[in-house]
Scaffold this active site. Structure first.
Site, PDB file in Angstrom:
ATOM      1  N   ARG A   1      82.050  21.718  91.790  1.00  0.00           N
ATOM      2  CA  ARG A   1      80.799  22.476  91.858  1.00  0.00           C
ATOM      3  C   ARG A   1      80.839  23.357  93.096  1.00  0.00           C
ATOM      4  NH1 ARG A   1      75.316  20.719  94.600  1.00  0.00           N
ATOM      5  NH2 ARG A   1      75.644  22.679  95.650  1.00  0.00           N
TER       6      ARG A   1
ATOM      7  N   HIS B   1      72.694  29.091  96.406  1.00  0.00           N
ATOM      8  CA  HIS B   1      72.611  27.934  97.298  1.00  0.00           C
ATOM      9  C   HIS B   1      72.176  28.386  98.703  1.00  0.00           C
ATOM     10  CE1 HIS B   1      74.081  23.636  98.044  1.00  0.00           C
ATOM     11  NE2 HIS B   1      73.731  24.059  99.238  1.00  0.00           N
TER      12      HIS B   1
ATOM     13  N   GLU C   1      67.878  22.977  95.264  1.00  0.00           N
ATOM     14  CA  GLU C   1      66.756  22.354  95.988  1.00  0.00           C
ATOM     15  C   GLU C   1      65.497  23.204  96.139  1.00  0.00           C
ATOM     16  OE1 GLU C   1      68.267  20.836  99.699  1.00  0.00           O
ATOM     17  OE2 GLU C   1      69.664  19.466  98.722  1.00  0.00           O
TER      18      GLU C   1
ATOM     19  N   ASN D   1      70.297  16.240  94.050  1.00  0.00           N
ATOM     20  CA  ASN D   1      71.011  15.908  95.278  1.00  0.00           C
ATOM     21  C   ASN D   1      70.364  14.645  95.817  1.00  0.00           C
ATOM     22  OD1 ASN D   1      72.270  18.319  94.842  1.00  0.00           O
ATOM     23  ND2 ASN D   1      71.268  19.416  96.522  1.00  0.00           N
TER      24      ASN D   1
ATOM     25  N   TYR E   1      70.678  11.297  98.677  1.00  0.00           N
ATOM     26  CA  TYR E   1      71.350  10.665  99.814  1.00  0.00           C
ATOM     27  C   TYR E   1      70.781   9.307 100.193  1.00  0.00           C
ATOM     28  CZ  TYR E   1      73.714  15.070 100.224  1.00  0.00           C
ATOM     29  OH  TYR E   1      74.477  16.166  99.939  1.00  0.00           O
TER      30      TYR E   1
ATOM     31  N   GLU F   1      75.016  16.193  94.239  1.00  0.00           N
ATOM     32  CA  GLU F   1      75.417  15.902  95.617  1.00  0.00           C
ATOM     33  C   GLU F   1      75.080  14.460  95.906  1.00  0.00           C
ATOM     34  OE1 GLU F   1      73.658  18.348  98.664  1.00  0.00           O
ATOM     35  OE2 GLU F   1      74.206  20.213  97.669  1.00  0.00           O
TER      36      GLU F   1
END
Ligand SMILES: *[C@@H]1O[C@H](CO)[C@@H](O)[C@H](O)[C@H]1NC(C)=O
Ligand SMILES: *[C@@H]1O[C@H](CO)[C@@H](O)[C@H](O)[C@H]1NC(C)=O
Ligand SMILES: *[C@@H]1O[C@H](CO)[C@@H](O)[C@H](O)[C@H]1NC(C)=O
Length: 506
Positions: A98, A142, A188, A330, A332, A401
């Site tokens: 990606r 992005h 995002e 994404n 985390y 991500e």
């Protein structure tokens, strides 16, 4: 312990651990894809080469806004090294890659003529990937907005962006769509506008008192994030409709959008905290996804934000509704949420978030700006995938991500291996529980310029030495682990022929 005793003991541990931790690539469907990601400004460098014009991130970093005063001027030098890097991806057994397209490299004036050198660069990247059989996932945008359009009309703050963004995407589909089937429009849109127009920590660094984390000269924190996100949703829908009308029949690809995701736990089981957690999910996911799936913003956003939240006309609502083929996330870490009464001048979701080690709420782990030390919570990713499947009509989901920063750049990144293993396991559990997840991308393939941390927090499977002009790459333990995990698929595929039964992972 003697060496033979040690060997027996290790074998015992391995056998003990295998049923608990053991899973292989072949536990996932073969059409599920595993890859890794980068993004243009963070990876390419060569910011003033071959006709590229500046993006707002060039301006922002050159104004010294990153903690370590770094810029993406050279970054990982991907512009010059892409051919070797694709070879490295193949050596790492990546099934997919990606990356994003620098708008101001492809169309330096923001609209109008295409830069032949920019076109050549992306064609080369794509051709190399095709040559190595690596599936291509393109993020059209992005964060690196062309400075020239920001100067002209304020970028995402103006509805004029819809036409220019659609024209940019049209060039991407026309030029690359014969080889690219997976398109994500915007990275995002549910947190980028907060960074860019509320706290000011992202380019173009706009905010107003008392909300800014940096000192801003212009902006309006309580209004602009909502306007920018609204225009992103309209622009995304316009691009998706264009693709469906003009390209999809022939190119057979799909178009989705990306959202940043936390998983959220209520800090206590009080009615107030449970409601705050639900409210925060609506603000985080619903802001972007409710309009695209159901045609309007969540009720709680309309109630809490009031007239500062732009509204969709009836025809806009019909236009955005259903304009999405998949969700990219994404992810985390997880956060705890507690209620905070809504009052003038506080965040509209009326909640506080904190990052705690799960199970020990007396021990606040970190601030959300220190990604290298947040606690791991692989169940959080599992819950996000299940929640999105249940809440937004079962759309396919790609984890675009996921990863962990290392604070010291070590090659021996055992903590990242542990993180990746456990989060891929969380993905597998979600899949088995019915989540419609289709792919997983590690963030990121190699060390790059990080928007929050410059070069201080490498997330790379491969280390890049930023002190060396040649930017040499070196495989970390995590690259070797990922590579052997993915190799299992190859072995599995060949099992049909020679039945070796080798499991590279463990
Ligand atoms: C932001 O915009 C709103 C709505 O136009 C206005 O009421 C408010 O005063 C503005 N705030 C600043 C700091 O300019
Ligand atoms: C809230 O209730 C759930 C289910 O009973 C429990 O598992 C959890 O530990 C409780 N959370 C807190 C913070 O007390
Ligand atoms: C570097 O970080 C790793 C974890 O990623 C840790 O195990 C190691 O001890 C650290 N090394 C130094 C020199 O701090």
């Amino acid at each position: 312990m003697s060496a033979p005793a040690m060997a027996v003991f290790s074998l015992f541990l391995l056998l003990l651990a295998a049923p608990v931790l053991g899973f292989t690539r072949s536990d996932f469907p073969s059409e599920f894809v595993f890859g890794a990601a980068t993004s243009a400004y963070q990876y390419e460098g060569a910011v003033a080469e071959d006709g590229r014009s500046p993006s707002i991130w060039d301006t922002f970093t050159h104004a010294g806004n990153i903690a370590d005063k770094s810029t993406g001027d050279v970054a990982s030098d991907g512009y010059h090294k892409c051919k070797d890097d694709v070879k490295l991806m193949a050596d790492t057994n990546l099934e997919a890659y990606r990356f994003s397209i620098s708008w101001s490299r492809l169309i330096p004036n923001g609209r109008g003529s295409v830069n032949p050198k920019g076109l050549e660069y992306y064609n080369n990247v794509i051709d190399e990937l095709v040559k190595h059989g690596i599936q291509i996932h393109v993020m059209i945008y992005h964060l690196d907005f062309p400075q020239i359009l920001d100067d002209e009309y304020g970028g995402w703050l103006s509805p004029r962006i819809v036409e220019d963004f659609t024209a940019f995407a049209d060039v991407c589909f026309r030029e690359f769509g014969d080889r690219v089937s997976y398109w994500t429009t915007i990275d995002e849109p549910n947190v980028g506008p907060i960074g860019s127009y509320d706290s000011g920590i992202f380019a173009p660094g706009r905010c107003s008192e008392p909300f800014g984390v940096i000192k801003c000269t212009v902006g309006n924190s309580t209004v602009e994030p909502y306007i920018a996100a609204h225009n992103m949703i309209l622009a995304h829908a316009s691009v998706t409709r264009l693709y469906r009308e003009k390209y999809q029949a022939v190119q057979k690809g799909i178009v989705g959008i990306n959202v940043y995701s936390f998983w959220t736990y209520p800090l206590t089981n009080s009615t107030e905290d449970l409601a705050a957690t639900k409210r925060y999910q609506d603000f985080m996911f619903g802001w972007t996804l409710e309009p695209l799936v159901f045609g309007d913003y969540p009720q709680v956003m309309k109630a809490n934000v009031g007239s500062r939240l732009p509204s969709f006309t009836k025809s806009q609502s019909e236009f955005v509704k259903g304009a999405i083929d998949f969700i990219g996330i994404n992810h985390y870490y997880s956060v705890y949420v507690n209620d905070r009464p809504l009052k003038q001048g506080v965040r509209d979701y009326a909640a506080d978030m904190s990052v705690y080690q799960r199970g020990s709420r007396t021990d606040p782990a970190t601030s959300e700006y220190l990604p290298s030390v947040y606690p791991d919570d692989p169940e959080g990713l599992q819950f996000v995938l299940q929640y999105l499947t249940e809440t937004y009509g079962g759309l396919p989901i790609y984890v675009q991500e996921n990863g962990k920063a290392s604070s010291n750049g070590t090659l021996d990144d055992t903590d990242r291996v542990k993180y990746l293993k456990s989060y891929i396991r969380g993905t597998l559990t979600a899949l088995r529980n019915g989540a419609n997840v289709k792919g997983y991308f590690a963030w990121n393939f190699l060390d790059i310029f990080e928007f929050l941390g410059g070069y201080q927090s490498g997330y790379g499977l491969h280390r890049v030495d930023f002190n060396d002009d040649a930017r040499p790459r070196e495989a970390r333990l995590s690259a070797r682990w990922y590579s052997s995990f993915l190799n299992n698929n190859v072995i599995h595929a060949r099992n049909e022929l020679n039945n070796t039964g080798i499991h590279a992972q463990q």
